[in-house]
Design an enzyme around this catalytic site. Structure first.
Site, PDB file in Angstrom:
ATOM      1  N   ALA A  13       0.819  -1.209   0.000  1.00 10.77           N
ATOM      2  CA  ALA A  13       0.000   0.000   0.000  1.00 10.77           C
ATOM      3  C   ALA A  13       0.853   1.259   0.000  1.00 10.77           C
ATOM      4  O   ALA A  13       1.836   1.353   0.719  1.00 10.77           O
ATOM      5  CB  ALA A  13      -0.917  -0.002   1.220  1.00 10.77           C
ATOM      6  N   CYS A  14       0.439   2.233  -0.813  1.00 13.63           N
ATOM      7  CA  CYS A  14       1.075   3.548  -0.784  1.00 13.63           C
ATOM      8  C   CYS A  14      -0.027   4.592  -0.736  1.00 13.63           C
ATOM      9  O   CYS A  14      -1.209   4.255  -0.760  1.00 13.63           O
ATOM     10  CB  CYS A  14       1.985   3.766  -1.993  1.00 13.63           C
ATOM     11  SG  CYS A  14       1.137   4.015  -3.556  1.00 13.63           S
ATOM     12  N   GLY A  15       0.362   5.844  -0.679  1.00 16.86           N
ATOM     13  CA  GLY A  15      -0.612   6.912  -0.553  1.00 16.86           C
ATOM     14  C   GLY A  15      -1.749   6.836  -1.558  1.00 16.86           C
ATOM     15  O   GLY A  15      -2.917   6.861  -1.208  1.00 16.86           O
TER      16      GLY A  15
END
Length: 102
Positions: A13-15
């Site tokens: 997961a990233c922004g």
């Protein structure tokens, strides 16, 4: 009897769920391949973690994630920045082996 997973399901997961998670996903694929660990990688945005954590064994984030999670969660920003990369790789491998029961 604890049933062991035959592959590790990993959420990266990233922004936004797009940019850095793609870079991290490629890095994680390589780490799993080198360590001979069967895995499936899913990408998401940070905000989707609470929804998606039930479907995975391990959560890897490219940013700091402070909310409580029910699954092991490792910050993997170093895979992108190169800082502490070796340590992060080892953490991912150790966690995957734990999940696989090895």
């Amino acid at each position: 009897i604890k049933i062991m997973a035959n592959e590790v399901k990993i959420l990266v997961a990233c922004g936004s769920g797009v940019a850095t998670s793609t870079v991290a996903q490629e890095a994680v694929k390589k780490i799993l391949a080198e360590a001979n660990i069967p895995g499936k990688i899913f990408k998401s945005s940070i905000s989707e973690i609470p929804l998606k954590q039930n479907d995975v064994d391990l959560i890897l984030t490219t940013t700091n994630y402070r909310k409580p999670v029910e699954k092991p969660c490792i910050s993997v920003f170093g895979l992108i920045s190169g800082i502490n990369e070796g340590k992060i790789k080892q953490s991912i491998i150790d966690e995957c082996l734990k999940i696989l029961g090895e």
